[in-house]
Design a protein around this motif. Structure first.
Motif, PDB file in Angstrom:
ATOM      1  N   THR A 183       0.853  -1.189   0.000  1.00  0.00           N
ATOM      2  CA  THR A 183       0.000   0.000   0.000  1.00  0.00           C
ATOM      3  C   THR A 183       0.889   1.240   0.000  1.00  0.00           C
ATOM      4  O   THR A 183       1.558   1.524   0.992  1.00  0.00           O
ATOM      5  CB  THR A 183      -0.929   0.025   1.229  1.00  0.00           C
ATOM      6  N   THR A 184       0.880   1.968  -1.102  1.00  0.00           N
ATOM      7  CA  THR A 184       1.795   3.100  -1.276  1.00  0.00           C
ATOM      8  C   THR A 184       1.546   4.234  -0.282  1.00  0.00           C
ATOM      9  O   THR A 184       2.455   5.003   0.022  1.00  0.00           O
ATOM     10  CB  THR A 184       1.699   3.659  -2.703  1.00  0.00           C
ATOM     11  N   LYS A 185       0.333   4.332   0.249  1.00  0.00           N
ATOM     12  CA  LYS A 185       0.020   5.462   1.131  1.00  0.00           C
ATOM     13  C   LYS A 185       0.865   5.452   2.411  1.00  0.00           C
ATOM     14  O   LYS A 185       1.068   6.499   3.026  1.00  0.00           O
ATOM     15  CB  LYS A 185      -1.467   5.479   1.484  1.00  0.00           C
ATOM     16  N   LYS A 186       1.364   4.270   2.782  1.00  0.00           N
ATOM     17  CA  LYS A 186       2.190   4.191   3.987  1.00  0.00           C
ATOM     18  C   LYS A 186       3.556   4.852   3.799  1.00  0.00           C
ATOM     19  O   LYS A 186       4.252   5.147   4.780  1.00  0.00           O
ATOM     20  CB  LYS A 186       2.382   2.727   4.395  1.00  0.00           C
ATOM     21  N   THR A 231       4.127   7.451   1.242  1.00  0.00           N
ATOM     22  CA  THR A 231       4.055   8.657   0.412  1.00  0.00           C
ATOM     23  C   THR A 231       4.870   9.816   0.994  1.00  0.00           C
ATOM     24  O   THR A 231       5.342  10.677   0.243  1.00  0.00           O
ATOM     25  CB  THR A 231       2.590   9.112   0.228  1.00  0.00           C
ATOM     26  N   HIS A 232       5.053   9.838   2.304  1.00  0.00           N
ATOM     27  CA  HIS A 232       5.817  10.923   2.928  1.00  0.00           C
ATOM     28  C   HIS A 232       7.291  10.891   2.539  1.00  0.00           C
ATOM     29  O   HIS A 232       8.008  11.878   2.717  1.00  0.00           O
ATOM     30  CB  HIS A 232       5.680  10.845   4.455  1.00  0.00           C
ATOM     31  N   GLU A 270       4.054   0.010  -5.917  1.00  0.00           N
ATOM     32  CA  GLU A 270       3.096  -0.925  -5.327  1.00  0.00           C
ATOM     33  C   GLU A 270       3.330  -2.313  -5.914  1.00  0.00           C
ATOM     34  O   GLU A 270       3.227  -2.520  -7.122  1.00  0.00           O
ATOM     35  CB  GLU A 270       1.664  -0.465  -5.596  1.00  0.00           C
TER      36      GLU A 270
END
Length: 288
Positions: free
Chosen positions: A39-42, A44-45, A55
């Motif tokens: 999951t790329t959202k983890k 993105t920072h 992904e």
């Protein structure tokens, strides 16, 4: 550490305890980096001009196709200590890493760095190590340059002591004088990055302080200001627990316990490295 920022590093397992520290270190040292995650959202920072978030799932070979293009070195922290998603140690610690290795070979990657654990070759009969060492065998015969890093336990594993301390008692087997030196993820990340340039193929490493189990127990109790209450149990109980677990539970349940009870029964001392202290880690994690 001397490096070339034109060299691209691919990191698998970037959202785990150790992987998160390695990812941060790669970014801070300005390496061109590919981070793969389910999951790329983890992550993105961390995305930037030098960091690409991809992904993919290492347990699914088709999702890995092309991810190693123009990559010089792969670092894998992929592995499970507590099984989840119905996957086994062989599914993840062996096969998922093998999927990544096969893609690395196809793409012409130069070096593959794998994080196993101390004395994995000695304890191959343990479920956790059986899968890890089967992959180590495959890596050694892959034709790629490689480094196998064997840490002497993570600080994160020591939370078990902190959890016992919160209940007011620490339970140990034997006299509690068994020694080892666990290492903080931030210190271990430095070792991993150093291994990119190093020609050493197997690196066993621990933290700066060699501690007895009694000392770790006392440290955990002191961190949360509890009285020093350590209960010592005979090794025959430990052996009975191991026998019972192996015979009456599944590997997904007994694997982590088998690992802990086996390695905590004797000294495991690794070359010392780093500056992070376990007591400070306990203080920082009292409320977690």
């Amino acid at each position: 550490m001397e490096k070339s920022i034109s060299q691209t590093i691919l990191l698998a397992g970037a959202t785990g305890y150790l992987g998160s520290y390695i990812a941060k270190a790669l970014v801070e040292d300005s390496f061109k980096t590919k981070l793969i995650t389910r999951t790329t959202k983890k992550l993105t920072h961390l995305k930037s001009k030098t960091v690409e978030i991809i992904e993919a799932e290492v347990t699914k070979p088709k999702t890995l196709y092309g991810i190693c293009e123009n990559v010089a070195t792969v670092i894998s922290t992929v592995g499970i200590t507590r099984q989840k998603d119905g996957l086994t140690y062989m599914d993840v610690d062996y096969q998922a890493n093998l999927n990544l290795l096969n893609e690395a070979k196809r793409a012409g990657v130069k070096k593959f760095i794998y994080i196993s654990a101390i004395h994995g070759d000695k304890y191959r009969h343990l479920k956790i190590f059986e899968a890890k060492e089967k992959f180590v065998d495959a890596l050694k015969t892959s034709g790629l340059e490689y480094a196998i890093i064997r840490p002497n336990g993570f600080f994160s594993d020591m939370k078990d002591f902190l959890n016992m301390a919160k209940k007011g008692k620490i339970y140990l087997f034997g006299n509690g004088e068994q020694k080892f030196n666990p290492i903080h993820g931030q210190d271990l990340a430095i070792v991993c990055l150093q291994s990119i340039k190093s020609t050493t193929t197997e690196i066993t490493v621990g933290g700066p302080d060699i501690l007895t189990l009694n000392e770790i127990g006392e440290m955990a109790l002191d961190a949360i200001q509890k009285p020093n209450k350590i209960i010592h149990l005979p090794h025959c109980i430990r052996r009975f627990i191991l026998w019972s677990l192996r015979n009456f539970t599944s590997s997904k349940f007994y694997g982590p316990i088998e690992f802990f009870l086996t390695l905590m029964a004797e000294d495991n001392i690794a070359p010392r490295f780093g500056s992070k202290r376990l007591y400070h880690f306990f203080k920082e994690n009292i409320n977690q």
